[in-house]
Write an enzyme that holds these catalytic residues in place. Structure first.
Site, PDB file in Angstrom:
ATOM      1  CB  VAL A  43       5.033   0.185  -6.183  1.00  0.00           C
ATOM      2  CG1 VAL A  43       5.844  -0.894  -6.884  1.00  0.00           C
ATOM      3  CG2 VAL A  43       3.544  -0.151  -6.252  1.00  0.00           C
ATOM      4  CG  ASP A  69      -1.353  -6.789  -2.772  1.00  0.00           C
ATOM      5  OD1 ASP A  69      -0.518  -7.298  -3.519  1.00  0.00           O
ATOM      6  OD2 ASP A  69      -1.201  -6.753  -1.532  1.00  0.00           O
ATOM      7  N   GLY A 102      -5.709   5.843  -1.748  1.00  0.00           N
ATOM      8  CA  GLY A 102      -4.682   5.556  -2.755  1.00  0.00           C
ATOM      9  C   GLY A 102      -5.002   5.977  -4.175  1.00  0.00           C
ATOM     10  NE  ARG A 134      -2.046   8.337   1.199  1.00  0.00           N
ATOM     11  CZ  ARG A 134      -2.544   7.109   1.122  1.00  0.00           C
ATOM     12  NH1 ARG A 134      -2.628   6.502  -0.044  1.00  0.00           N
ATOM     13  NH2 ARG A 134      -2.967   6.479   2.194  1.00  0.00           N
ATOM     14  CD  GLU A 192      -8.466   0.036  -4.608  1.00  0.00           C
ATOM     15  OE1 GLU A 192      -7.667   0.993  -4.592  1.00  0.00           O
ATOM     16  OE2 GLU A 192      -8.642  -0.693  -3.623  1.00  0.00           O
ATOM     17  CG  ASP A 193      -4.273   2.201  -4.505  1.00  0.00           C
ATOM     18  OD1 ASP A 193      -5.060   1.229  -4.426  1.00  0.00           O
ATOM     19  OD2 ASP A 193      -3.599   2.588  -3.531  1.00  0.00           O
ATOM     20  CE  LYS A 227       2.281  -5.063  -5.223  1.00  0.00           C
ATOM     21  NZ  LYS A 227       2.493  -5.008  -3.754  1.00  0.00           N
TER      22      LYS A 227
HETATM   23  P1  IMP Z   1      -5.675  -5.889  -1.198  1.00  0.00           P
HETATM   24  O1  IMP Z   1      -6.856  -5.885  -0.293  1.00  0.00           O
HETATM   25  O2  IMP Z   1      -4.603  -6.831  -0.692  1.00  0.00           O
HETATM   26  O3  IMP Z   1      -5.998  -6.144  -2.654  1.00  0.00           O
HETATM   27  O4  IMP Z   1      -4.959  -4.498  -1.039  1.00  0.00           O
HETATM   28  C1  IMP Z   1      -5.361  -3.400  -1.681  1.00  0.00           C
HETATM   29  C2  IMP Z   1      -4.793  -2.180  -1.007  1.00  0.00           C
HETATM   30  O5  IMP Z   1      -3.520  -2.459  -0.379  1.00  0.00           O
HETATM   31  C3  IMP Z   1      -4.513  -1.132  -2.034  1.00  0.00           C
HETATM   32  O6  IMP Z   1      -5.645  -0.336  -2.275  1.00  0.00           O
HETATM   33  C4  IMP Z   1      -3.365  -0.374  -1.411  1.00  0.00           C
HETATM   34  O7  IMP Z   1      -3.870   0.630  -0.538  1.00  0.00           O
HETATM   35  C5  IMP Z   1      -2.625  -1.403  -0.599  1.00  0.00           C
HETATM   36  N1  IMP Z   1      -1.440  -1.919  -1.321  1.00  0.00           N
HETATM   37  C6  IMP Z   1      -1.252  -3.146  -1.839  1.00  0.00           C
HETATM   38  N2  IMP Z   1      -0.059  -3.256  -2.442  1.00  0.00           N
HETATM   39  C7  IMP Z   1       0.534  -2.039  -2.310  1.00  0.00           C
HETATM   40  C8  IMP Z   1       1.804  -1.501  -2.742  1.00  0.00           C
HETATM   41  O8  IMP Z   1       2.657  -2.144  -3.387  1.00  0.00           O
HETATM   42  N3  IMP Z   1       2.031  -0.211  -2.400  1.00  0.00           N
HETATM   43  C9  IMP Z   1       1.141   0.565  -1.718  1.00  0.00           C
HETATM   44  N4  IMP Z   1      -0.045   0.103  -1.306  1.00  0.00           N
HETATM   45  C10 IMP Z   1      -0.345  -1.191  -1.594  1.00  0.00           C
HETATM   46 MG    MG Z   2      -2.852   2.068   1.159  1.00  0.00          MG
END
Ligand code: IMP
Ligand code: MG
Length: 186
Positions: A153, A103, A44, A165, A99-100, A131
């Protein structure tokens, strides 16, 4: 056409360029006299990483890591696996993890723990999007491009099922793309 699946544009190419330049300027100031190593979490963050490091003027090194987090649909789980490890030794280095989107924090909580065990001099986290309302693990970014609401998103590196992407902007995906109308599941 991928653009038809986008409900609205949240961050235009220009807004992204401006904010990435601001983040790079801040990193330039914070790491003056040092040589940070940027670690991009694939896939990402690849576009953000490419734009960010070109806006940074300090000497720096780069490396890449890939993780897959087991989860379904649009949420991740606490189960994270390294699918591609770093090529470089990070001991004693000043690390900036790129990081992208932050979340739940599940992916980063695990990743930061693994990197910390390798004894870098410092670790900071730079995420394009944050987020905070979705956080499960207590992970905080040192550099945040934009906070976003709890919306799914895509674009500028972010995917849904590996698509979108390559959109040059970040937009909100139409919910019907990932929630088939006939589904009554919770
Ligand atoms: P986490 O482990 O829940 O913090 O998720 C992180 C990963 O989930 C990010 O690096 C993204 O690859 C993916 N992700 C979380 N939210 C989104 C979104 O709104 N769009 C696209 N990818 C997301
Ligand atoms: Mg992803």
């Amino acid at each position: 056409m991928q653009a038809q699946d986008i409900e609205r544009v949240l961050f235009t190419e220009e807004a992204l360029r401006t904010r990435v330049a601001e983040l790079a300027a801040q990193i330039d100031r914070d790491y003056a006299g040092r040589e940070p190593m940027f670690i991009s979490v694939l896939r990402g963050s690849f576009i953000f990483m490419a734009d960010l490091v070109r806006a940074v003027t300090l000497p720096c090194k780069l490396d890449f890591m890939a993780v897959s987090s087991y989860g379904s649909g649009t949420t991740s789980s606490g189960q994270v696996k390294i699918t591609k490890d770093l090529s470089e030794n990070i001991e004693g280095r000043d690390i900036v993890v790129v990081e992208d989107i932050l979340d739940s924090g599940n992916t980063l909580a695990y990743l930061l723990q693994i990197l910390q065990a390798r004894r870098p001099a410092s670790i900071r986290l730079c995420t394009l999007l944050d987020k905070p309302s979705r956080r499960v693990k207590p992970v905080q970014a040192d550099y945040v491009g934009f906070p976003v609401e709890d919306l799914f998103v895509v674009g500028y590196g972010l995917d849904y099922a590996e698509r979108y992407r390559n959109l040059p902007y970040i937009g909100v995906l139409k919910p019907q793309v990932y929630e088939p109308a006939a589904s009554g599941d919770a």
